[in-house]
Design a protein around this motif. Structure first.
Motif, mmCIF file in Angstrom:
data_model
loop_
_atom_site.group_PDB
_atom_site.id
_atom_site.type_symbol
_atom_site.label_atom_id
_atom_site.label_comp_id
_atom_site.label_asym_id
_atom_site.label_seq_id
_atom_site.Cartn_x
_atom_site.Cartn_y
_atom_site.Cartn_z
ATOM 1 N N ALA A 2 0.760 -0.967 -0.130
ATOM 2 C CA ALA A 2 0.031 0.062 0.105
ATOM 3 C C ALA A 2 0.935 1.158 -0.021
ATOM 4 C CB ALA A 2 -0.904 -0.054 1.195
ATOM 5 N N LEU A 3 0.165 2.195 -0.437
ATOM 6 C CA LEU A 3 0.908 3.445 -0.648
ATOM 7 C C LEU A 3 0.906 4.199 0.666
ATOM 8 C CD1 LEU A 3 0.051 4.964 -4.026
ATOM 9 C CD2 LEU A 3 1.989 3.919 -3.492
ATOM 10 N N THR A 4 1.999 4.930 0.967
ATOM 11 C CA THR A 4 1.856 5.815 2.223
ATOM 12 C C THR A 4 1.009 6.823 2.080
ATOM 13 O OG1 THR A 4 3.064 7.278 3.889
ATOM 14 C CG2 THR A 4 3.492 7.479 1.348
ATOM 15 N N LYS A 5 0.158 7.060 3.335
ATOM 16 C CA LYS A 5 -1.028 8.023 3.352
ATOM 17 C C LYS A 5 -0.404 9.459 3.939
ATOM 18 C CE LYS A 5 -3.241 5.120 5.956
ATOM 19 N NZ LYS A 5 -4.589 4.563 6.843
ATOM 20 N N SER A 6 1.024 9.510 4.231
ATOM 21 C CA SER A 6 1.400 10.549 4.691
ATOM 22 C C SER A 6 1.954 11.627 3.650
ATOM 23 C CB SER A 6 2.810 10.154 5.723
ATOM 24 O OG SER A 6 2.631 9.387 6.555
ATOM 25 N N PRO A 7 1.873 12.959 3.982
ATOM 26 C CA PRO A 7 2.435 13.722 3.230
ATOM 27 C C PRO A 7 4.022 13.661 2.862
ATOM 28 C CG PRO A 7 1.990 15.078 5.107
ATOM 29 C CD PRO A 7 1.573 13.529 5.277
ATOM 30 N N TYR A 8 4.777 14.240 1.899
ATOM 31 C CA TYR A 8 5.756 14.220 1.840
ATOM 32 C C TYR A 8 6.751 15.108 2.919
ATOM 33 C CZ TYR A 8 10.293 16.149 -0.456
ATOM 34 O OH TYR A 8 11.513 16.620 -0.617
ATOM 35 N N ARG A 9 7.744 14.522 3.320
ATOM 36 C CA ARG A 9 8.443 15.047 4.422
ATOM 37 C C ARG A 9 8.839 16.528 4.484
ATOM 38 N NH1 ARG A 9 12.336 13.933 8.156
ATOM 39 N NH2 ARG A 9 14.303 14.780 8.284
ATOM 40 N N THR A 11 6.421 18.565 4.603
ATOM 41 C CA THR A 11 5.199 19.363 4.086
ATOM 42 C C THR A 11 3.818 19.140 4.780
ATOM 43 O OG1 THR A 11 4.499 17.786 2.240
ATOM 44 C CG2 THR A 11 5.985 19.451 1.858
ATOM 45 N N ARG A 12 2.786 19.731 4.557
ATOM 46 C CA ARG A 12 1.638 19.627 5.372
ATOM 47 C C ARG A 12 0.520 19.153 4.726
ATOM 48 N NH1 ARG A 12 2.009 25.065 7.827
ATOM 49 N NH2 ARG A 12 3.014 25.488 5.960
ATOM 50 N N ASP A 13 -0.475 18.423 5.327
ATOM 51 C CA ASP A 13 -1.715 18.138 4.837
ATOM 52 C C ASP A 13 -2.579 19.092 5.569
ATOM 53 O OD1 ASP A 13 -1.229 16.228 2.871
ATOM 54 O OD2 ASP A 13 -1.682 14.648 4.311
ATOM 55 N N PHE A 14 -3.427 19.884 4.742
ATOM 56 C CA PHE A 14 -4.389 20.805 5.698
ATOM 57 C C PHE A 14 -5.628 20.429 5.566
ATOM 58 C CE2 PHE A 14 -0.716 23.565 4.268
ATOM 59 C CZ PHE A 14 -0.612 24.569 5.502
ATOM 60 N N PHE A 15 -5.998 19.855 6.614
ATOM 61 C CA PHE A 15 -7.604 19.444 6.871
ATOM 62 C C PHE A 15 -8.599 20.547 7.164
ATOM 63 C CE2 PHE A 15 -4.949 15.457 7.393
ATOM 64 C CZ PHE A 15 -5.686 14.829 6.472
ATOM 65 N N ARG A 121 9.674 22.462 4.577
ATOM 66 C CA ARG A 121 10.046 22.592 3.583
ATOM 67 C C ARG A 121 9.143 23.286 2.630
ATOM 68 N NH1 ARG A 121 12.829 16.512 2.491
ATOM 69 N NH2 ARG A 121 14.412 16.925 3.981
ATOM 70 N N ASP B 42 -6.205 21.779 1.759
ATOM 71 C CA ASP B 42 -4.925 21.876 0.819
ATOM 72 C C ASP B 42 -4.172 20.852 1.182
ATOM 73 O OD1 ASP B 42 -3.555 22.870 -1.123
ATOM 74 O OD2 ASP B 42 -2.969 24.515 -0.293
ATOM 75 N N ARG B 88 -5.772 10.563 -0.702
ATOM 76 C CA ARG B 88 -4.578 10.108 0.260
ATOM 77 C C ARG B 88 -4.967 10.949 1.474
ATOM 78 N NH1 ARG B 88 -0.944 12.843 2.365
ATOM 79 N NH2 ARG B 88 -0.578 14.384 0.756
ATOM 80 N N MET B 89 -5.645 12.051 1.535
ATOM 81 C CA MET B 89 -5.944 12.818 2.722
ATOM 82 C C MET B 89 -7.146 11.910 3.343
ATOM 83 S SD MET B 89 -5.018 16.714 1.685
ATOM 84 C CE MET B 89 -5.998 17.196 3.356
ATOM 85 N N ILE B 329 -5.525 1.951 -3.314
ATOM 86 C CA ILE B 329 -4.249 2.040 -3.132
ATOM 87 C C ILE B 329 -3.798 2.262 -1.833
ATOM 88 C CG2 ILE B 329 -3.885 2.427 -5.569
ATOM 89 C CD1 ILE B 329 -3.630 5.655 -4.633
ATOM 90 N N PHE B 330 -4.457 2.718 -0.890
ATOM 91 C CA PHE B 330 -3.985 2.926 0.448
ATOM 92 C C PHE B 330 -4.354 1.592 1.397
ATOM 93 C CE2 PHE B 330 -4.868 7.148 -1.458
ATOM 94 C CZ PHE B 330 -3.572 7.442 -1.591
#
Lengths: 444, 444
Positions: A2-9, A11-15, A121, B42, B88-89, B329-330
């Motif tokens: 499975a692919l990672t659910k985390s954002p790239y190191r 960086t942030r997901d803005f919920f 980053r 975002d 992903r989010m 995929i996750f």
């Protein structure tokens, strides 16, 4: 796998919760900028690397920039800062448009950093610049920055604007201490690090750069200046033709009244700036600080940083200064300017530290519209659309639901009203007052 | 050599005029989303390339993506679309939060394209998605999109929403025509290109894919369907166990009442969707169109495009559809969703084509504050700050200026009032009425 659910190191997901906070911050930035008649602009996410090579500091280029070769063999970079872009854009139009030019932007930027508190980053940075306004621009940019900080509820108890002038620093380093450029560079770096090292280590490092004890003392006296009044005393103590170094005197050869000229160019602007601060009610926010030098990049005059006063978060929220000639690299006539950059990451840390952030966890929605039976769907949808055409925020609750389920759901969000299309009528409940009224479709 | 003043190919500099238009558009997008209780989110500018490999189309990955290796040897890409990020989010939080999940974003995206009308390398794209709402979500997303278009002043004379359903297309291609997957793929591509090729060339290509003349005619009849009523006739004409292909019958083995089951799964949703459109006053905007198939990416149900009706600009402004399982995929349980992507470049072309764009050339500023003598500076600055604290937009005119210069300057912008600090008093001129009043500092 499975692919990672985390954002790239870095960086942030803005919920939605984080995004509402970000929107609130950006909204204030735009509002306050417009109060000062600054106009919005934006540039591209990618610029050719050459632009940064010409203007950005070495650390940025060598260690932090995200650069790559595009499919057309162009060497490009994700913007790590906005100033080169704003300079490029100003170079295109400055001959035609009325000055001063007042512009602001809130771009997303990227730097390859080791992620840590206040540093990521990917981040957004508020940028405001004024071109062609001289010292007026310096006061205005700081007034704008203070107004912005105050718009978040911050006061002079929470932050201060530390101000210095590179012309004054040059006068001391080159004129009084009289070092070669390479050693002056080292002094700049040392000043920059002063607050991060023990006093004895600092004293020792001063003496490796300038072994002459008299000069070391002059330097130490400089870095310990704490107010504009002390600057005045310092200047009158050390300032005469006889104390100026040979290096500096050479630069000024041909000028008749050396002492006055030098003071006028290197000291007067700083003193008069602080007088204007007082005139414009900025006295309680600003403070002279000799340790603010802003690296060795494009600044040529006043430099400043907005500093958090909280002992747990002693760091800069913003920085800026005056530059004499950003447009030279485009073969354009000189156009002086003043700019500020304020990062949304340190600002959010600042606001959080001082508990100045409201609750963004839930959205505010005017109406929840629900229905008890499948037959109610059409009416419910019509009510929702009528309310929306009256600018009300409306959430539709899909499917036929029992009142209990509707109320359970409504508890999870901030609904002002709940509309229920029942088998026989339409009920509207005002959540705050718990009052319920019966309506017809035509009532909406 | 001087550096170029132009932006990187395929990207834009947004000067204030363009930026005000962009802000206006984004503001509407946010407002209308909030009217439907969609919440803002975002994601990062960069994602690991793997994410796009798993979900985006081949063309995007092979020819259009901006990907590179970062300093830590990670293979990353600048986001070319938002759907993989939103998936992903959603995968992170969908187990905990109330459904449906309604989210919107306006990210900047990049694709390595040959710049042309309506297509640039850097662009912004409005994205709205609803997860966990089934067909209700399809209707709502289209209602939201229509409301957004209407918020710009557009009507059903300017645009239409062309709708199809991939389940219905699959039924025709696999069930009636009964081609192998590779040939079905070719039919999809051909349908996609139909409006861009001459009729005879189209007919010839159909027959290279399916040489059987009866099947070719069934296909041609399909692509010429122009309304949902024609769909119903087509279905009743061709639909029975005997007309379904062997390939399709194999897939359905074990099901008892084949005909009904097939219709319920592949045709009923489309028909009932159009009934809901009518119920919710969308009838005048929507139209069945068999040529809308949205490539071969993640859509699995309803697909749609918002099309400009103007003969000079016959192109899609937005596109979207329903997907059954973006979260697979996750390794997450299936969560159906519906999404729309609307690009700011085609939208701006659309609004310009229909003259729906206002005048953004000048900013609107409440006050210009100027002064005649150097002594007036302090008073002028105090007036400016008082006005700003009352939420007025104020531009300071620096330096002591003569009235003529002040009026010359004020003509260049939209000032509602001009304040002049003279040698003796303070004059306020209301520009629209040309009335002038005398005030004291305390009056502000």
């Amino acid at each position: 796998m499975a692919l990672t659910k985390s954002p790239y190191r870095g960086t942030r997901d803005f919920f939605p919760k984080e995004m509402r906070l970000r929107n609130y911050i950006f909204q204030k930035m735009a509002e306050v900028s417009e109060l000062f008649a600054y106009e919005p602009y934006d540039g591209p996410l990618l610029e050719e690397v050459e632009l940064y090579l010409a203007k950005s500091g070495e650390e940025l280029i060598n260690e932090q920039i995200y650069s790559f070769i595009d499919r057309g063999e162009r060497k490009v970079a994700i913007r790590p800062e906005m100033t080169p872009t704003v300079a490029r854009m100003a170079a295109q139009v400055h001959r035609e448009i009325a000055k001063p030019i007042r512009w602001y932007a809130i771009p997303n930027l990227m730097r390859y950093e080791k992620p840590q508190k206040g540093r990521l980053r990917e981040f957004w940075q508020y940028n405001a610049d004024i071109f062609g306004a001289g010292q007026y621009g310096e006061v205005e940019i700081i007034q704008l920055a203070v107004t912005l900080m105050k718009s978040f509820g911050a006061t002079s108890e929470h932050f201060e604007v530390l101000v210095n002038d590179r012309r004054f620093v040059d006068l001391v380093f080159e004129g009084l201490i009289g070092l070669e450029p390479a050693l002056t560079h080292k002094l700049y770096k040392l000043v920059d690090k002063k607050n991060k090292m023990p006093a004895d280590k600092f004293a020792a490092e001063v003496r490796t750069i300038t072994p002459d004890e008299t000069k070391a003392k002059i330097f130490e006296e400089f870095v310990n200046l704490t107010s504009i009044d002390e600057v005045k005393t310092y200047v009158s103590k050390y300032f005469s033709e006889t104390t100026l170094s040979d290096v500096f005197m050479q630069k000024l050869s041909g000028v008749e009244s050396i002492g006055d000229h030098v003071i006028e160019k290197h000291v007067t602007p700083l003193i008069s700036l602080f007088e204007k601060f007082k005139d414009q009610d900025l006295g309680e926010y600003v403070k002279f600080d000799p340790s603010i030098v802003r690296g060795l990049d494009y600044y040529t005059g006043v430099v400043f940083e907005i500093f958090d006063k909280h002992p747990d978060n002693r760091r800069a929220v913003a920085g800026g200064g005056a530059y004499a000639n950003l447009l030279q690299i485009f073969n354009e006539p000189a156009l002086e300017g003043v700019g500020i950059g304020l990062g949304e990451v340190p600002l959010t840390d600042f606001l959080t530290t001082h508990k100045l952030v409201g609750d963004f966890s839930k959205p505010s929605i005017d109406y929840l519209v629900a229905y008890f039976t499948p037959e109610g769907e059409k009416t419910a949808a019509q009510i929702a659309n009528k309310l929306r055409s009256q600018n009300k925020k409306v959430e539709m609750m899909f499917g036929d639901n029992k009142p209990k389920k509707i109320f359970n759901y409504s508890d999870k969000k901030n609904f002002a009203h709940i509309v229920m299309v029942t088998e026989t009528d339409i009920k509207v409940k005002e959540v705050a007052t718990r009052t319920e009224t019966t309506k017809t479709l035509a009532d909406f």
